[in-house]
Design an enzyme around this catalytic site. Sequence first.
Site, PDB file in Angstrom:
ATOM      1  N   THR A 162       0.870  -1.194   0.000  1.00 59.15           N
ATOM      2  CA  THR A 162       0.000   0.000   0.000  1.00 59.15           C
ATOM      3  C   THR A 162       0.901   1.237   0.000  1.00 59.15           C
ATOM      4  O   THR A 162       1.347   1.660  -1.060  1.00 59.15           O
ATOM      5  CB  THR A 162      -0.980  -0.022   1.191  1.00 59.15           C
ATOM      6  OG1 THR A 162      -0.263  -0.133   2.401  1.00 59.15           O
ATOM      7  CG2 THR A 162      -1.977  -1.151   1.040  1.00 59.15           C
ATOM      8  N   LYS A 188       4.263  -6.633   4.138  1.00 54.03           N
ATOM      9  CA  LYS A 188       4.027  -5.229   3.810  1.00 54.03           C
ATOM     10  C   LYS A 188       3.789  -4.480   5.112  1.00 54.03           C
ATOM     11  O   LYS A 188       3.361  -5.048   6.107  1.00 54.03           O
ATOM     12  CB  LYS A 188       2.875  -5.065   2.825  1.00 54.03           C
ATOM     13  CG  LYS A 188       1.531  -5.621   3.213  1.00 54.03           C
ATOM     14  CD  LYS A 188       0.598  -4.670   3.883  1.00 54.03           C
ATOM     15  CE  LYS A 188       0.553  -3.350   3.181  1.00 54.03           C
ATOM     16  NZ  LYS A 188      -0.232  -2.387   4.024  1.00 54.03           N
ATOM     17  N   THR A 199      -1.675  -1.393   7.105  1.00 54.17           N
ATOM     18  CA  THR A 199      -1.733  -2.639   7.858  1.00 54.17           C
ATOM     19  C   THR A 199      -0.457  -3.447   7.627  1.00 54.17           C
ATOM     20  O   THR A 199       0.108  -3.424   6.551  1.00 54.17           O
ATOM     21  CB  THR A 199      -2.942  -3.447   7.355  1.00 54.17           C
ATOM     22  OG1 THR A 199      -4.118  -2.853   7.882  1.00 54.17           O
ATOM     23  CG2 THR A 199      -2.887  -4.896   7.754  1.00 54.17           C
ATOM     24  N   GLU A 280       6.493   5.004   7.667  1.00 50.64           N
ATOM     25  CA  GLU A 280       6.106   6.198   6.916  1.00 50.64           C
ATOM     26  C   GLU A 280       7.008   7.381   7.293  1.00 50.64           C
ATOM     27  O   GLU A 280       7.050   7.802   8.444  1.00 50.64           O
ATOM     28  CB  GLU A 280       4.631   6.505   7.161  1.00 50.64           C
ATOM     29  CG  GLU A 280       3.749   5.455   6.472  1.00 50.64           C
ATOM     30  CD  GLU A 280       2.292   5.525   6.860  1.00 50.64           C
ATOM     31  OE1 GLU A 280       1.480   4.984   6.104  1.00 50.64           O
ATOM     32  OE2 GLU A 280       1.975   6.112   7.899  1.00 50.64           O
ATOM     33  N   ASN A 403       0.341  11.232   6.295  1.00 52.24           N
ATOM     34  CA  ASN A 403      -0.881  10.933   7.034  1.00 52.24           C
ATOM     35  C   ASN A 403      -1.847  12.096   7.144  1.00 52.24           C
ATOM     36  O   ASN A 403      -3.029  11.901   7.407  1.00 52.24           O
ATOM     37  CB  ASN A 403      -0.525  10.394   8.419  1.00 52.24           C
ATOM     38  CG  ASN A 403      -0.004   8.983   8.311  1.00 52.24           C
ATOM     39  OD1 ASN A 403      -0.724   8.101   7.884  1.00 52.24           O
ATOM     40  ND2 ASN A 403       1.261   8.792   8.654  1.00 52.24           N
ATOM     41  N   SER A 408      -7.703  12.742   1.920  1.00 51.89           N
ATOM     42  CA  SER A 408      -8.653  13.758   1.466  1.00 51.89           C
ATOM     43  C   SER A 408      -8.158  14.459   0.209  1.00 51.89           C
ATOM     44  O   SER A 408      -7.082  14.198  -0.275  1.00 51.89           O
ATOM     45  CB  SER A 408      -8.909  14.763   2.574  1.00 51.89           C
ATOM     46  OG  SER A 408      -7.708  15.298   3.052  1.00 51.89           O
TER      47      SER A 408
END
EC number: 2.3.1.35
Lengths: 408, 408
Positions: A162, A188, A199, A280, A403, A408
Amino acid sequence: MAEGLAQSPLAPDAFPDLPVIDGVRFAAVEAGVRYQGRKDVMLAVLQPGSTVAGVFTRSATRSSNVLDCQAKISGHSDEGAAIIVNSGNSNAFTGKAGDGSVAAICEAVSAATGLPQNRVFTSSTGVIGERLPHDRITSKLGDLVDALDVSGIDGAAEAIMTTDTFPKGACEEVALPDGTVRIAGIAKGSGMIAPDMATMLVYIFTDAQIEQSALQSMVSRLNERTFNCITVDSDTSTSDTLLIGATGASGICADADPAFEQALHRVMLDLAHQVVRDGEGATKFVTVSVTGAASDADARTHALSIANSPLIKTAIAGEDPNWGRVVMAVGKSGAAADRDLLTIRFGDIEVAREGWVAENYREEDGAAYMKNPEIDINVEIGLGTGSATVWTCDLTHGYISINADYRS
Amino acid sequence: MAEGLAQSPLAPDAFPDLPVIDGVRFAAVEAGVRYQGRKDVMLAVLQPGSTVAGVFTRSATRSSNVLDCQAKISGHSDEGAAIIVNSGNSNAFTGKAGDGSVAAICEAVSAATGLPQNRVFTSSTGVIGERLPHDRITSKLGDLVDALDVSGIDGAAEAIMTTDTFPKGACEEVALPDGTVRIAGIAKGSGMIAPDMATMLVYIFTDAQIEQSALQSMVSRLNERTFNCITVDSDTSTSDTLLIGATGASGICADADPAFEQALHRVMLDLAHQVVRDGEGATKFVTVSVTGAASDADARTHALSIANSPLIKTAIAGEDPNWGRVVMAVGKSGAAADRDLLTIRFGDIEVAREGWVAENYREEDGAAYMKNPEIDINVEIGLGTGSATVWTCDLTHGYISINADYRS
């Protein structure tokens, strides 16, 4: 994979050359669950006689897929097994519809492979709270089954990504008294563990022959020292899943074999570290070791308090040898500590001793050390013999950007 | 105050017009402890007969100042009391030297004011792990005592600031049967709670007459509903201190008076909210309310899990109505929850109901709501009658910049 994310500076040089694991075949396809122009569904089919074990998120709001896997995992069967995973949509918090999607996928895999539905394990990872368009997955089952190949694991590693910036794989060969067995795994991340996009999913395969209960106890035990010792942001996914399948195709039994368990430990730790390396926004790989605690549990509490502290993680991002924040994190953890007994080292540099800055510590030494991409924080509590090691990454502007700006 | 930090967009319009509290005088000076060109030490002297109560950090590595205050706080005396606070250096993790600094300051305040040393309370806030140059403080005691003034509280509020972007004050007047009493308080934040630069310190004064044990139980009780319900980054300072002094100068007894307790609650909640509003990098003030939990304790666990989640805090920074992350935080908290009973509202907008997105929810409504500077997240667990409310702010690039870049 989120668009525009540069590969983590902590990524390995290359994806490893994973060995064929006899008895399991893989396929991956573009199903367009959410992402376009990339593979987003993988299927693994294990031969009859394979055993499957797993560990799962402890979240009270776990996804339908996880609940379904947990209900099936300890079942025994000689008919083989299948694992099907999609990225792009986590099927989490989708109410009763989520249960329906899992059932539809299991039914379709069963029809396409001839395996019983209770031997089909599913995972979904991606956006939360949106109905999984499972028809896009089930309509590709023919293609998936046609494409099954013993050497398809690399494509599977890519299909499950992802926000990951690199695919994650690890392998070992183990010489046992009766011959050699192989272990290959994929994973992952990459936020630990964002339900939206990150996840943690792990799939490991071996051609060793291991009874289900032995495999389950081994993977549960090793999980406590590997995946349960990593943290990127302290958040826990509703979908975290680790499945391990032992095909037995080698004909070599590895029940309770210490060499096998050590090799499996290395594979799991390697994958766990890769998840952290792809945390991240990560720019530093951080090992936090706590010794001298009143108990191992206390050591773990201290270590996770350090590894999850936003102030420590931002200091590391800023290459600031800010040992005061380590004192703070030990103090707030709730586990036993005495301010005046603490010793703190960054790498081999003793920065604090007996409640104060170490006598020979020079700030420029600490500052130079913090420029390394890999940082070791060692804390001696001075109270007992409890110890623990956990792994994390720094907290950077990249984490905020990914994040705050992603959905959005 | 760190240079170059713009005032928080969530700051009140102005510092309030705090009333004189009879029986307490204030002074503030430039002592150059670390900062130059600004006041960095405050002194408050309470008249004979005053009672003092307090609450303190639970950190196991708390500073010498906190340990000294805790040892003295329940003592009784008719001789008055003094509170002396410096910013710039926290005197935390300074080994035995830290104890020596506290003793030296107490001795000097005692000599300058005539108060016994066991009635002198000290706080220090600022960088951790560096020896406090307490001579710079003690050498200013003559100036401080000369400058004591009943209307000096505004200068005191400024002298205790570190990374705060605005001084924090709050007040109430309470009409009791025998007359009116006043409460005035000051506070500093502003990371919750960075040991380097952003310890939370709170000082509240009243001219009511209250016995020490009654004052202590009142402030302890109210603390659970105010300062213990705020979080900026989940980190806990080694120095957090709240002291309240009741001078009795009004001659009006407020022991166990509910109107007084309500007024004190408002002052404490106002100051607590101001600390959040000045959270490092904050752009949103967030109220998290949890109802329907199995117990109040469970509700608080859920609420803090939501308020401390980096993924939720970054989503709020990004004005993303990401209710899936709220589900995640409820799930990971460890308190009881059932995925399919959750109802989530952002303000008045029902976003999720019974385990799925609410039927009439439109993403554009959620996105529009998230543009507000004040965000309410309401979660109904659906299991019982437990409830809790906590307050926090968003997690922004500003937080990373302040904490990654500040010290080095």
